[in-house]
Design an enzyme around this catalytic site. Structure first.
Site, PDB file in Angstrom:
ATOM      1  N   HIS A 125     -16.160  12.170 -23.150  1.00 17.99           N
ATOM      2  CA  HIS A 125     -15.531  11.448 -22.265  1.00 17.99           C
ATOM      3  C   HIS A 125     -14.195  10.549 -23.021  1.00 17.99           C
ATOM      4  O   HIS A 125     -13.150  10.520 -22.562  1.00 17.99           O
ATOM      5  CB  HIS A 125     -16.224  10.056 -21.729  1.00 17.99           C
ATOM      6  CG  HIS A 125     -17.212  10.730 -20.529  1.00 17.99           C
ATOM      7  ND1 HIS A 125     -18.052  11.314 -20.712  1.00 17.99           N
ATOM      8  CD2 HIS A 125     -17.101  10.187 -19.244  1.00 17.99           C
ATOM      9  CE1 HIS A 125     -18.764  11.472 -19.722  1.00 17.99           C
ATOM     10  NE2 HIS A 125     -17.883  10.750 -18.568  1.00 17.99           N
ATOM     11  N   GLU A 167     -33.210  -5.394  16.459  1.00 18.62           N
ATOM     12  CA  GLU A 167     -32.099  -4.431  17.180  1.00 18.62           C
ATOM     13  C   GLU A 167     -31.159  -4.640  17.806  1.00 18.62           C
ATOM     14  O   GLU A 167     -30.072  -4.759  17.767  1.00 18.62           O
ATOM     15  CB  GLU A 167     -32.831  -3.300  17.413  1.00 18.62           C
ATOM     16  CG  GLU A 167     -32.215  -2.143  18.177  1.00 18.62           C
ATOM     17  CD  GLU A 167     -32.934  -1.150  19.007  1.00 18.62           C
ATOM     18  OE1 GLU A 167     -32.560  -0.286  19.350  1.00 18.62           O
ATOM     19  OE2 GLU A 167     -34.042  -1.581  19.331  1.00 18.62           O
ATOM     20  N   HIS A 168     -31.754  -5.646  18.926  1.00 19.71           N
ATOM     21  CA  HIS A 168     -30.894  -6.194  19.850  1.00 19.71           C
ATOM     22  C   HIS A 168     -31.175  -7.670  19.848  1.00 19.71           C
ATOM     23  O   HIS A 168     -32.243  -8.038  19.837  1.00 19.71           O
ATOM     24  CB  HIS A 168     -31.023  -5.754  21.435  1.00 19.71           C
ATOM     25  CG  HIS A 168     -30.942  -4.337  21.404  1.00 19.71           C
ATOM     26  ND1 HIS A 168     -32.116  -3.494  21.490  1.00 19.71           N
ATOM     27  CD2 HIS A 168     -29.809  -3.465  21.745  1.00 19.71           C
ATOM     28  CE1 HIS A 168     -31.908  -2.092  21.663  1.00 19.71           C
ATOM     29  NE2 HIS A 168     -30.380  -2.120  21.823  1.00 19.71           N
ATOM     30  N   GLN A 195     -36.439  -4.121  27.531  1.00 20.06           N
ATOM     31  CA  GLN A 195     -36.788  -3.316  26.230  1.00 20.06           C
ATOM     32  C   GLN A 195     -38.155  -2.965  26.375  1.00 20.06           C
ATOM     33  O   GLN A 195     -38.564  -2.033  25.816  1.00 20.06           O
ATOM     34  CB  GLN A 195     -36.587  -4.243  25.091  1.00 20.06           C
ATOM     35  CG  GLN A 195     -35.056  -4.357  24.648  1.00 20.06           C
ATOM     36  CD  GLN A 195     -34.368  -3.110  24.555  1.00 20.06           C
ATOM     37  OE1 GLN A 195     -34.738  -2.467  23.467  1.00 20.06           O
ATOM     38  NE2 GLN A 195     -33.531  -2.648  25.567  1.00 20.06           N
ATOM     39  N   ASP A 213     -26.261  -0.965  26.202  1.00 15.41           N
ATOM     40  CA  ASP A 213     -26.901   0.376  26.457  1.00 15.41           C
ATOM     41  C   ASP A 213     -26.284   1.679  27.115  1.00 15.41           C
ATOM     42  O   ASP A 213     -26.337   2.510  26.667  1.00 15.41           O
ATOM     43  CB  ASP A 213     -28.316   0.019  27.060  1.00 15.41           C
ATOM     44  CG  ASP A 213     -29.548   0.019  26.029  1.00 15.41           C
ATOM     45  OD1 ASP A 213     -29.281   0.138  24.719  1.00 15.41           O
ATOM     46  OD2 ASP A 213     -30.702   0.054  26.516  1.00 15.41           O
ATOM     47  N   HIS A 225     -39.289   0.583  27.429  1.00 15.79           N
ATOM     48  CA  HIS A 225     -38.756   1.809  26.509  1.00 15.79           C
ATOM     49  C   HIS A 225     -40.108   2.591  26.286  1.00 15.79           C
ATOM     50  O   HIS A 225     -40.064   3.699  26.284  1.00 15.79           O
ATOM     51  CB  HIS A 225     -37.982   1.291  25.527  1.00 15.79           C
ATOM     52  CG  HIS A 225     -36.651   1.368  25.522  1.00 15.79           C
ATOM     53  ND1 HIS A 225     -35.921   2.779  25.497  1.00 15.79           N
ATOM     54  CD2 HIS A 225     -35.664   0.597  25.374  1.00 15.79           C
ATOM     55  CE1 HIS A 225     -34.442   2.433  25.905  1.00 15.79           C
ATOM     56  NE2 HIS A 225     -34.510   1.133  25.603  1.00 15.79           N
TER      57      HIS A 225
END
Length: 428
Positions: free
Chosen positions: A415, A322-323, A255, A356, A258
């Site tokens: 209504h 996230e992970h 990670q 991934d 990235h």
């Protein structure tokens, strides 16, 4: 990586804090670019492609000839890998198909839902320091399964005006044919507003850098829907004394490479394992081609030694990664206790890289703590649920008076009257 040993809960806010950039100038830039694209369309897009991607483009859309050429540039081995990944992603997302059922809430009152695909969706595929052809599969595959009639894909070209061939091959395998050579903010603007070449879409999907995320959030205010707030990638790894330091370090670095604004968090109950992982990260980092990027991400990252498994999972849930990779002896039980995470990887062999690329789950996930409220992309992301109801005369008899009373109490006389005239009709 900054190390914390047995931190007090008062320090958790600091530990779970993400890297933050001053977005003042960024937002001003994004707003200006989007406004220009809205006004001038293709002409503005081409100017920004030249400015930001250094690509001088005569035509924005990828041609069939370029698609065919890409097929020749990708090895058979890589193509087979893409096909395998596409198969697994397809199988997993097909299993998510919604099956509605009619429900009788009262005699004569029947309600149900129908799942309807979003007709036109836009997919953004990053192509900067790492062209993410895997994201094509993750976004286009469920869109096709859902039945979206038109799928528009934007991805940045290189300075020669060419798109990475693996992105084009993945797009063809996933069934996408409308592809445009547009990156960054200009891609989001083109899909949100529509241009002479790019169709206006109803929802935009895909990850990106801070500029792309700011652009998505900007256009979502009044123009299109977006998949989720998302930003730089991140991972949290939980480990005890049984974990393998080599595996943990590899997951952290996967990670970190990235981008410089990525972040990794390592939490363990073993001081010995903490030291082993520190050494292993240093060893593996030195071997990485993207080590400079990874090192800058590690500067924003943390290692934390805690006193118990309870504290480990509590800190992870507070971080909402996230992970989440769980490499502990009791990973299944730990997994049951996860309440905030985008995607969870259980056991020593479930590396985040599997998700991934090829396990089948979707890798487009909420970051920056948004996993507390958002899920990752799935089949439902491409659909809307439309509710239906059917009432008979018997249904009016069962609920009509309740509707009149509630409408009257809210002082909405029209209504009330809509129900009253029906009650009168069946009583005649």
């Amino acid at each position: 990586m900054k190390t914390y040993k047995y931190p007090e809960r008062s320090a958790w806010g600091e530990i779970t804090e993400r890297p933050r950039l001053d977005l003042t100038q960024l937002n001003a830039t994004v707003s200006a670019v989007l406004g220009d694209i809205r006004q001038r369309g293709d002409e503005a897009v081409k100017e920004y492609e030249l400015k930001f991607d250094k690509a001088r483009l005569e035509r924005l859309q990828v041609t069939e000839a370029e698609m065919d050429e890409a097929e020749q540039q990708v090895t058979d081995e890589l193509r087979d890998a893409i096909i395998l990944a596409h198969h697994n992603i397809k199988v997993f997302h097909i299993s998510q198909r919604f099956v509605g059922q009619k429900v009788k809430t009262q005699e004569g009152v029947t309600c149900w839902q129908k799942s309807v695909a979003i007709e036109r969706v836009g997919l953004y595929i990053p192509g900067g320091t790492a062209p993410l052809f895997s994201t094509v599969l993750m976004l286009a595959t469920p869109a096709k399964i859902a039945g979206c009639k038109e799928i528009v894909l934007c991805t940045p070209p290189n300075s020669e005006g060419r798109v990475n061939p693996a992105i084009l091959v993945a797009a063809r395998i996933a069934g996408v044919s409308k592809i445009f050579k547009i990156g960054g903010v200009q891609a989001i603007g083109a899909m949100a507003y529509g241009t002479q070449s790019v169709p206006k879409v109803f929802k935009i999907f895909g990850p990106g850098n801070q500029y792309v995320m700011a652009a998505k959030q900007h256009v979502s205010l009044d123009e299109v829907a977006i998949d989720m707030p998302a930003g730089p990638s991140e991972v949290c790894v939980l480990a005890d004394e049984t974990s393998r330091a080599e595996f943990v370090a590899a997951d952290l670095l996967s990670q970190a490479e990235h981008g410089i604004d990525s972040q990794v968090l390592f939490i363990t109950t073993s001081e010995k394992k903490l030291e082993e992982v520190q050494s292993e990260v240093a060893r593996q980092l030195a071997l990485l081609p993207r080590r400079d990027i990874a090192q800058r991400a590690l500067d924003n990252s943390r290692m934390v030694l805690v006193s118990s498994a309870d504290e480990m999972i509590a800190l992870s849930n507070a971080y909402a990664p996230e992970h989440l990779v769980i490499q502990t002896r009791d990973y299944e039980q730990m997994g049951e206790r996860v309440v905030n995470a985008g995607s969870v990887f259980l056991g020593p062999y479930a590396c985040e890289s599997a998700g991934d690329y090829a396990s089948g789950t979707n890798h487009t996930l909420p970051t920056h703590g948004y996993a507390t409220a958002y899920n990752g992309v799935n089949l439902d992301s491409y659909c809307r649920k439309i509710t239906f109801q059917h009432l008979t005369e018997e249904g009016i008899r069962h609920i009509g008076h309740a509707v009149e009373l509630m409408a009257e109490a809210e002082q909405l006389d029209a209504h009330k009257n809509a129900m009253t005239v029906r009650i009168r009709a069946i009583e005649q």
